[in-house]
Design an enzyme around this catalytic site. Structure first.
Site, mmCIF file in Angstrom:
data_model
loop_
_atom_site.group_PDB
_atom_site.id
_atom_site.type_symbol
_atom_site.label_atom_id
_atom_site.label_comp_id
_atom_site.label_asym_id
_atom_site.label_seq_id
_atom_site.Cartn_x
_atom_site.Cartn_y
_atom_site.Cartn_z
ATOM 1 N N HIS A 51 -2.989 14.654 -9.598
ATOM 2 C CA HIS A 51 -3.536 13.573 -8.765
ATOM 3 C C HIS A 51 -4.355 12.605 -9.613
ATOM 4 O O HIS A 51 -4.991 12.966 -10.573
ATOM 5 C CB HIS A 51 -4.395 14.126 -7.609
ATOM 6 C CG HIS A 51 -4.797 13.062 -6.634
ATOM 7 N ND1 HIS A 51 -5.995 12.421 -6.718
ATOM 8 C CD2 HIS A 51 -4.137 12.514 -5.595
ATOM 9 C CE1 HIS A 51 -6.069 11.519 -5.743
ATOM 10 N NE2 HIS A 51 -4.938 11.570 -5.048
ATOM 11 N N ASP B 267 -16.018 -11.902 1.754
ATOM 12 C CA ASP B 267 -14.933 -11.859 2.744
ATOM 13 C C ASP B 267 -13.676 -11.394 2.012
ATOM 14 O O ASP B 267 -12.871 -12.185 1.521
ATOM 15 C CB ASP B 267 -14.742 -13.255 3.350
ATOM 16 C CG ASP B 267 -13.675 -13.274 4.443
ATOM 17 O OD1 ASP B 267 -12.916 -12.292 4.561
ATOM 18 O OD2 ASP B 267 -13.604 -14.278 5.168
ATOM 19 N N LYS C 182 -1.493 -3.487 -5.053
ATOM 20 C CA LYS C 182 -2.479 -2.651 -4.338
ATOM 21 C C LYS C 182 -3.429 -2.006 -5.353
ATOM 22 O O LYS C 182 -4.638 -1.924 -5.134
ATOM 23 C CB LYS C 182 -1.743 -1.592 -3.504
ATOM 24 C CG LYS C 182 -2.617 -0.880 -2.486
ATOM 25 C CD LYS C 182 -3.389 0.298 -3.043
ATOM 26 C CE LYS C 182 -4.208 0.983 -1.965
ATOM 27 N NZ LYS C 182 -4.981 2.119 -2.467
ATOM 28 N N GLU D 156 -11.936 5.420 -1.636
ATOM 29 C CA GLU D 156 -10.861 6.158 -2.316
ATOM 30 C C GLU D 156 -11.358 6.803 -3.605
ATOM 31 O O GLU D 156 -11.887 6.102 -4.485
ATOM 32 C CB GLU D 156 -9.705 5.187 -2.627
ATOM 33 C CG GLU D 156 -8.507 5.868 -3.251
ATOM 34 C CD GLU D 156 -7.318 4.914 -3.442
ATOM 35 O OE1 GLU D 156 -7.209 3.914 -2.692
ATOM 36 O OE2 GLU D 156 -6.504 5.185 -4.341
#
Ligand code: MEV
Length: 405
Positions: A394, A297, A281, A100
């Site tokens: 953005h 992991d 998030k 991203e």
């Protein structure tokens, strides 16, 4: 010691001494890729040749073929360095792998705002939980009581199975019995679960904990007078958490109005699970990027993070921000089960390089740095959202425009 590199964990005998440099890489983003690499080599003290570990094709197909099943190739992502981080008084170049745009720039910007004190961490002992499910227990109360009485002996038996871990100061530490269903004639039958707490030191610990659960299960079922069910670690590692704090002065934030807006954004996440999910998030943007770079992991950490966020019964933000002392105080608290031994690290050359560049030798240090990255990307996102908004320009553009590494 702020602003200085203090150790060279993986330096071989004949390599040059580590250069003592700051993580504040001014103008880093403007450099050509090769020049960035040269600068990271110089600052970290890792030889330039070692960076072949992040060249295209660095993971040989033969190695990949042994890592998982049905391999037909490898899959590349950008490997970047977030600048400006100080974690527990030490400068650190933070390795990030992420698809991203803006995550790395946003983390670097927020880390610059947090200097010179940077981020500080507090860690619990690296205590993982192994779960041994016992089903068809005829008398749950009596079975649980017998297990409680045998807890000391069971822990001793478990410790004897991992002598090298106990020699290193880790190993099984305690055993807890939880009752899940009491009615032997009910839909679940009588069901108990035993939690074995294991200090896994610098390992992520999944293999060790699973092995111990499997080894102890028969004896536990016998004591409880029930049947062995599942034997597996819990990813809700609430005994292995990191707390990361920072303070950002108003001058860095852009003034008291921005400070108040970010505090209000934090309250929004605290009051509304719909917002908390997105807030978290933004935290995981930074954390996962570090975890992927260092061969961890990350699904385990994700699972633990969201379960932990829900423990109160309501889904909550993992980090909160409060107005304090002419600025903002941020605090992140969450489980972060990571390892610097075992896992993918043995096989993956890029993950090993990531640890070298960041001078990470312990799981605690890795958790502190990953947590700091998460708090940083959270701050950057809230600041963008609370000021001009994420879409106007953005976030990527916003982050680059603001970028002053
Ligand atoms: C985008 O990847 C992350 C954000 O949505 C996080 C947030 O809203 O806090 C910008």
């Amino acid at each position: 010691m702020s602003g200085a590199w203090t150790s060279a964990p993986t330096r071989r005998k004949n390599e040059p001494a580590v250069t003592l440099r700051s993580s504040r890489l001014t103008g880093f983003y403007r450099l050509a890729l090769a020049e960035r690499r040269r600068q990271v080599a110089e600052v970290s003290g890792v030889t330039l040749e070692r960076f072949a570990a992040i060249d295209p094709g660095a993971l040989p197909l033969a190695v990949a073929d042994h890592m998982i099943e049905n391999v037909i190739g490898t899959y590349a992502l950008p490997f970047a360095i977030a600048a400006n981080f100080v974690v527990d008084g030490e400068d650190v170049l933070v390795p990030m792998v992420v698809e991203e745009p803006s995550v790395v720039a946003a983390a670097s910007n927020a880390a610059r705002m947090a200097r010179p004190a940077g981020f500080t961490s507090t860690l619990t002992t690296p205590s993982m939980i192994g779960q041994i499910q016992i089903t068809q227990v005829a008398d749950v109360v009596a079975g649980a009581a017998r297990l409680q009485a045998a807890a000391g002996a069971l822990v001793e038996a478990a410790r004897a199975l991992v002598p090298r871990m106990t020699d290193r100061g880790g190993g099984p530490t305690s055993l807890e019995v939880r009752t899940l269903a009491t009615d032997p004639d009910g839909p679940d039958g009588g069901m108990l679960v035993v939690h074995l707490h294991v200090d896994v030191r610098d390992a992520m610990g999944a293999n060790l904990v699973n092995t111990l659960c499997e080894a102890l299960a028969d004896r536990i079922a016998e004591i409880a007078d029930g049947e062995v069910g599942l034997r597996i670690l819990s990813n809700l590692t609430d005994g292995r958490t990191v707390t990361v704090r920072c303070h950002i002065a108003d001058a860095e934030l852009g003034g008291p109005a921005v400070r108040a807006a970010i505090a209000a954004a934090s309250r929004f996440a605290e009051l509304d699970p719909y917002r908390a999910a997105t807030h978290n998030k933004g935290i995981m943007n930074g954390i996962d990027a570090v975890l992927v770079a260092t061969g961890q992991d990350w699904r385990a950490v994700e699972a633990g993070a969201h379960a932990f966020a829900s423990l109160s019964g309501t889904y909550r933000p993992l980090a909160v921000w409060r107005e304090a002392e002419g600025g903002l105080a941020g605090e992140l608290a969450m489980p972060l089960a990571v390892g610097t031994v075992g896992g993918a690290l043995g096989a993956h050359p890029s993950a090993r390089l990531a640890l070298e560049v960041a001078h990470i030798t312990t799981a605690d240090r890795l958790a502190a740095i990953a947590g700091a990255a998460g708090l940083a990307t959270n701050l950057a996102a809230l600041r963008a959202l609370a000021t001009e908004g994420i879409q106007r320009g953005h976030m990527a553009l916003h982050a680059r425009k603001q970028h002053r590494p």
